[in-house]
Design a protein around this motif. Sequence first.
Motif, short mmCIF file in Angstrom:
data_model
loop_
_atom_site.label_atom_id
_atom_site.label_comp_id
_atom_site.label_asym_id
_atom_site.label_seq_id
_atom_site.Cartn_x
_atom_site.Cartn_y
_atom_site.Cartn_z
N ALA A 161 0.83 -1.21 0.00
CA ALA A 161 0.00 0.00 0.00
C ALA A 161 0.86 1.26 0.00
CB ALA A 161 -0.94 -0.02 1.20
N THR A 162 1.88 1.28 0.85
CA THR A 162 2.75 2.46 0.90
C THR A 162 3.54 2.62 -0.39
OG1 THR A 162 2.98 2.19 3.30
CG2 THR A 162 4.59 3.59 2.19
N TYR A 215 1.16 13.60 -0.97
CA TYR A 215 0.24 13.72 -2.10
C TYR A 215 -0.96 14.59 -1.76
CZ TYR A 215 3.10 10.29 -4.39
OH TYR A 215 4.18 9.65 -4.96
N LEU A 216 -1.39 14.56 -0.52
CA LEU A 216 -2.52 15.41 -0.13
C LEU A 216 -2.17 16.89 -0.25
CD1 LEU A 216 -3.87 13.44 2.98
CD2 LEU A 216 -4.88 13.57 0.69
N GLY A 241 -3.52 9.87 -1.39
CA GLY A 241 -3.33 10.31 -0.01
C GLY A 241 -4.17 9.52 0.96
N LEU A 242 -5.44 9.28 0.62
CA LEU A 242 -6.33 8.52 1.50
C LEU A 242 -5.88 7.06 1.61
CD1 LEU A 242 -9.81 9.97 0.45
CD2 LEU A 242 -8.49 10.48 2.52
N GLY A 264 -2.83 6.04 1.35
CA GLY A 264 -1.65 6.08 2.21
C GLY A 264 -2.02 6.15 3.68
N LEU A 265 -3.07 6.90 4.00
CA LEU A 265 -3.54 6.96 5.39
C LEU A 265 -4.07 5.61 5.85
CD1 LEU A 265 -5.39 10.42 5.45
CD2 LEU A 265 -3.14 9.86 6.39
N PHE A 266 -4.70 4.87 4.92
CA PHE A 266 -5.17 3.52 5.24
C PHE A 266 -3.99 2.60 5.56
CE2 PHE A 266 -6.54 -0.76 3.72
CZ PHE A 266 -7.45 -1.02 4.73
N SER A 267 -2.91 2.75 4.81
CA SER A 267 -1.70 1.97 5.07
C SER A 267 -1.15 2.30 6.45
CB SER A 267 -0.64 2.26 4.00
OG SER A 267 0.57 1.60 4.30
#
Length: 405
Positions: A230-231, A301-302, A383-384, A386-389
């Motif tokens: 994911a990352t 990315y965000l 970005g989202l 990445g936050l999940f990762s």
Amino acid sequence: MFRQAISQYINNFRGFRREVWILAIITFINRAGTMVLPFLSKYLKENLHFTYDQVGTVMVFFGLGSLIGSWLGGKLSDKIGFYKIMIFSLFTSGLMFFGIQYVTTFPGLCIAMFSIMVIADMFRPAMFVSISTYAKPENHTKAMTLVRLAVNLGFAAGPALGGLIIVTIGYRGLFWIDGATCITSILIFRLLVKEKKKVSSPETFTDDTKKSRTLKNDKLFWLFLFCSFATAMVFFQLLTTLPLYHKEHYGLTEFHTGLLMSFNGLMVFALEMPLVSFFERKNVPKLKVVGWGALLVALSYLVLLFDAWIGILIISIILITFGEMFNFPFSNSFAFGRAPKGQEGLYMGWYTMMFSLAHIVSAKLGMGIIATYGYAANWLFMGLFGLFSFACCIVLQRLILKADT
């Protein structure tokens, strides 16, 4: 004070065996010549006039080849040894880079990219196993970091020089240089480093839990692999969609993109080893640092959603650079430390396969989102994700702590 800081920085590089330094040097030579990858999507789009969908498809074949190559490299490293795999991989892929510049059709490039990456990415798991063989057990993470520094120092020099070559003599020069550096680096390795059998494993592998562990039943490792995928999937937008964004949204040239990439590599070269040494001295759990890295990659990315100022590109590069410095060395070390004796190649093969799979999904998904919804939607999605990762890393750390108590 300044002398003390310099001395402390230099001390971070002490204690490595000669073979580890040679591995770092040949990695630098090879990576400095790897100028094609940062500009591959631009080459396909602007020189060969492929559509976004075709560019994404070629990158999928690129990733599929990398996926299979990583698995083969890990498997064969355990079977016949990392040394032979490293030599075969770099020498053969160097020859193939000479020829790929003459392939210009869409079907031909799909096949060519797949073939070259099967061979080229057999090198990565074999190289990870070689570090464990030549490095002292207590220096394993730092040795991994040293080789990553060589990668990033080469990456700092390569894209800037590559961008300059493109605007002067064109893309074909990149393929010649890439092939030549592959062959040169592995010939140096063959001449200076003798084959060594792995006779012992680091102390972390000796407990009974690890002796009974297999990849198939290691559920926590599979969750870790998802976090790594994911990352990396988010991170690899740096090499696929971001160079196109530089040109289409801000009007930057290949040389400007190369400078931004070089800034990333120089930051890693200057800061990663001190950061790794600091976290190791403080005994910060590896997965905690990995999670921080995933968070920073997501934020990189965000921030691109605030696109009214071109300076946001520099802020994004800084965030993603700290993200990779936190995430990649410690995820690499965690993956290797998780492997039972005799399965190091297999575990590292699957670890590198996640990066190959990330290449596939990152390119195709990113290009698809951009073609349909635009760049802003892509940055938001990445970005989202990445936050999940980051959230998954937190869960994984808690599960491992629970399993160890």
